[in-house]
Scaffold this motif. Structure first.
Motif, PDB file in Angstrom:
ATOM      1  N   UNK A 245       0.832  -1.206   0.000  1.00  0.00           N
ATOM      2  CA  UNK A 245       0.000   0.000   0.000  1.00  0.00           C
ATOM      3  C   UNK A 245       0.862   1.249   0.000  1.00  0.00           C
ATOM      4  N   UNK A 246       1.844   1.292   0.887  1.00  0.00           N
ATOM      5  CA  UNK A 246       2.678   2.486   0.991  1.00  0.00           C
ATOM      6  C   UNK A 246       3.439   2.749  -0.299  1.00  0.00           C
ATOM      7  N   UNK A 247       4.031   1.706  -0.862  1.00  0.00           N
ATOM      8  CA  UNK A 247       4.840   1.899  -2.068  1.00  0.00           C
ATOM      9  C   UNK A 247       3.994   2.271  -3.285  1.00  0.00           C
ATOM     10  N   UNK A 248       2.954   1.506  -3.550  1.00  0.00           N
ATOM     11  CA  UNK A 248       2.168   1.731  -4.769  1.00  0.00           C
ATOM     12  C   UNK A 248       1.401   3.047  -4.701  1.00  0.00           C
ATOM     13  N   UNK A 249       0.709   3.287  -3.612  1.00  0.00           N
ATOM     14  CA  UNK A 249      -0.088   4.511  -3.547  1.00  0.00           C
ATOM     15  C   UNK A 249       0.778   5.764  -3.467  1.00  0.00           C
ATOM     16  N   UNK A 250       1.864   5.705  -2.707  1.00  0.00           N
ATOM     17  CA  UNK A 250       2.733   6.884  -2.636  1.00  0.00           C
ATOM     18  C   UNK A 250       3.333   7.202  -3.998  1.00  0.00           C
TER      19      UNK A 250
ATOM     20  N   UNK B  28      -2.561  -1.927   8.904  1.00  0.00           N
ATOM     21  CA  UNK B  28      -3.028  -1.922   7.514  1.00  0.00           C
ATOM     22  C   UNK B  28      -4.283  -1.072   7.372  1.00  0.00           C
ATOM     23  N   UNK B  29      -5.173  -1.142   8.348  1.00  0.00           N
ATOM     24  CA  UNK B  29      -6.394  -0.329   8.296  1.00  0.00           C
ATOM     25  C   UNK B  29      -6.050   1.160   8.267  1.00  0.00           C
ATOM     26  N   UNK B  30      -5.055   1.553   9.037  1.00  0.00           N
ATOM     27  CA  UNK B  30      -4.679   2.968   9.116  1.00  0.00           C
ATOM     28  C   UNK B  30      -4.039   3.453   7.824  1.00  0.00           C
ATOM     29  N   UNK B  31      -3.079   2.697   7.301  1.00  0.00           N
ATOM     30  CA  UNK B  31      -2.366   3.191   6.120  1.00  0.00           C
ATOM     31  C   UNK B  31      -3.236   3.093   4.870  1.00  0.00           C
ATOM     32  N   UNK B  32      -4.062   2.059   4.780  1.00  0.00           N
ATOM     33  CA  UNK B  32      -4.968   1.961   3.630  1.00  0.00           C
ATOM     34  C   UNK B  32      -5.970   3.113   3.651  1.00  0.00           C
ATOM     35  N   UNK B  33      -6.524   3.402   4.815  1.00  0.00           N
ATOM     36  CA  UNK B  33      -7.456   4.523   4.928  1.00  0.00           C
ATOM     37  C   UNK B  33      -6.784   5.836   4.546  1.00  0.00           C
TER      38      UNK B  33
ATOM     39  N   UNK C 106     -13.597   3.187   3.857  1.00  0.00           N
ATOM     40  CA  UNK C 106     -13.152   4.553   4.149  1.00  0.00           C
ATOM     41  C   UNK C 106     -14.231   5.341   4.890  1.00  0.00           C
ATOM     42  N   UNK C 107     -15.471   5.176   4.477  1.00  0.00           N
ATOM     43  CA  UNK C 107     -16.573   5.851   5.164  1.00  0.00           C
ATOM     44  C   UNK C 107     -16.662   5.407   6.618  1.00  0.00           C
ATOM     45  N   UNK C 108     -16.493   4.111   6.845  1.00  0.00           N
ATOM     46  CA  UNK C 108     -16.561   3.573   8.206  1.00  0.00           C
ATOM     47  C   UNK C 108     -15.453   4.140   9.087  1.00  0.00           C
ATOM     48  N   UNK C 109     -14.213   4.112   8.591  1.00  0.00           N
ATOM     49  CA  UNK C 109     -13.080   4.618   9.384  1.00  0.00           C
ATOM     50  C   UNK C 109     -13.236   6.113   9.633  1.00  0.00           C
ATOM     51  N   UNK C 110     -13.638   6.843   8.600  1.00  0.00           N
ATOM     52  CA  UNK C 110     -13.819   8.292   8.739  1.00  0.00           C
ATOM     53  C   UNK C 110     -14.846   8.619   9.822  1.00  0.00           C
ATOM     54  N   UNK C 111     -15.973   7.942   9.798  1.00  0.00           N
ATOM     55  CA  UNK C 111     -17.033   8.210  10.769  1.00  0.00           C
ATOM     56  C   UNK C 111     -16.646   7.752  12.170  1.00  0.00           C
ATOM     57  N   UNK C 112     -15.940   6.652  12.272  1.00  0.00           N
ATOM     58  CA  UNK C 112     -15.595   6.092  13.586  1.00  0.00           C
ATOM     59  C   UNK C 112     -14.519   6.909  14.293  1.00  0.00           C
ATOM     60  N   UNK C 113     -13.513   7.365  13.536  1.00  0.00           N
ATOM     61  CA  UNK C 113     -12.358   7.999  14.175  1.00  0.00           C
ATOM     62  C   UNK C 113     -12.244   9.504  13.914  1.00  0.00           C
ATOM     63  N   UNK C 114     -12.916  10.007  12.865  1.00  0.00           N
ATOM     64  CA  UNK C 114     -12.774  11.416  12.527  1.00  0.00           C
ATOM     65  C   UNK C 114     -14.102  12.176  12.515  1.00  0.00           C
TER      66      UNK C 114
END
Length: 268
Positions: A124-129, A220-225, A255-263
């Motif tokens: 995730x880090x390599x490809x997306x960055x 993985x949940x954090x970096x993918x989000x 992404x919607x789930x993580x955003x709503x839960x933590x942000x």
């Protein structure tokens, strides 16, 4: 130089492993509204998500020279965290520091599952960055209309021109190191699509749970989000990356789930 700085961060983390997490920890990043670029925003958001998942207190400090204050890193140099008198930059060194304090999410995973998870994190880090750097610095319209104005906004002319030239040269050098420099945009989209497909397949292995490895989050949940959400919500003249991610409905829902839960922002 960057490699030695990265190793030094690891040695520093070893020394601090027995100290408690500081209540006044500060995360430094560029200004979000005016300055931060897509790859930097993704990295900063990934770290913020990780710390929130770990339930660790931290204060966000936005400053125009955050990149130049950073102790270094492999890719974006951002964000960096001041923990007491010590600094840690980028996702992996910060995660390693937290893990050594036994405060980390994912401590419930066995060694095989951790190894599997870290393979996904690296992907995730390599490809997306690389894709974010490519669209930000190789695509002429994005560079001229978004990247250069935002990167140069905090500097007076002609320093802004010099800073933009240096920033672009460094980004293109990094793309060359990772063999992305000569790719066409279609190749970049293909790589991003393949990465998204693998992430979606991983989510579908446990369809009744919200995270990649079950009921509880891991790194993985954090970096993918961080990367997916930044791509989905950043407006660019070329939205090819966002259009690709939007095809994967389970990732968008994640992404919607993580955003709503933590942000609690509900931005998608």
């Amino acid at each position: 130089m960057q490699s030695s700085q990265y190793i030094n961060q690891m040695h520093t983390a070893d020394k601090l492993a027995e100290e408690p997490w500081p209540e006044d920890a500060k995360l430094y990043q560029p200004y979000e509204a005016e300055q931060i670029l897509l790859p930097e925003n993704a990295s900063c958001l990934a770290v913020k998500a990780y710390l929130k998942m770990c339930n660790l207190p931290f204060e966000v400090r936005s400053c125009s020279n955050a990149e130049h204050m950073s102790p270094g890193g492999r890719m974006t140099k951002l964000p960096f965290i001041r923990a007491g008198a010590f600094l840690f930059a980028e996702f992996e060194p910060i995660v390693n520091f937290v893990e050594q304090k036994e405060m980390a999410i994912g401590s419930w995973q066995d060694e095989d599952e951790k190894a599997d998870m870290r393979t996904y994190v690296s992907m995730v880090e390599n490809i997306f960055t690389m894709a974010e750097l490519y669209i930000s610095f190789k695509n002429e319209r994005v560079y001229k209309e978004v990247t250069a104005p935002r990167n140069g906004i905090v500097f007076p002319w002609p320093l802004s021109v010099m800073q933009n030239s240096s920033k672009r040269s460094n980004a293109l050098r990094l793309l060359k190191v990772y063999q992305w420099h000569d790719l066409k945009i279609e190749d970049v989209i293909y790589k991003v699509g393949k990465c998204c497909a693998m992430l979606e397949d991983k989510l579908q292995e446990s369809p009744d749970t919200p995270f990649f490895y079950g009921e509880m989050p891991c790194e993985l949940d954090a970096i993918a989000f961080g990367h997916l959400f930044s791509i989905l919500t950043t407006q660019l003249p070329n939205m090819a990356l966002a259009t690709t991610v939007q095809k994967f409905k389970r990732l968008v829902a994640f992404c919607q789930f993580i955003d709503e839960k933590y942000f609690q922002t509900r931005c998608i």
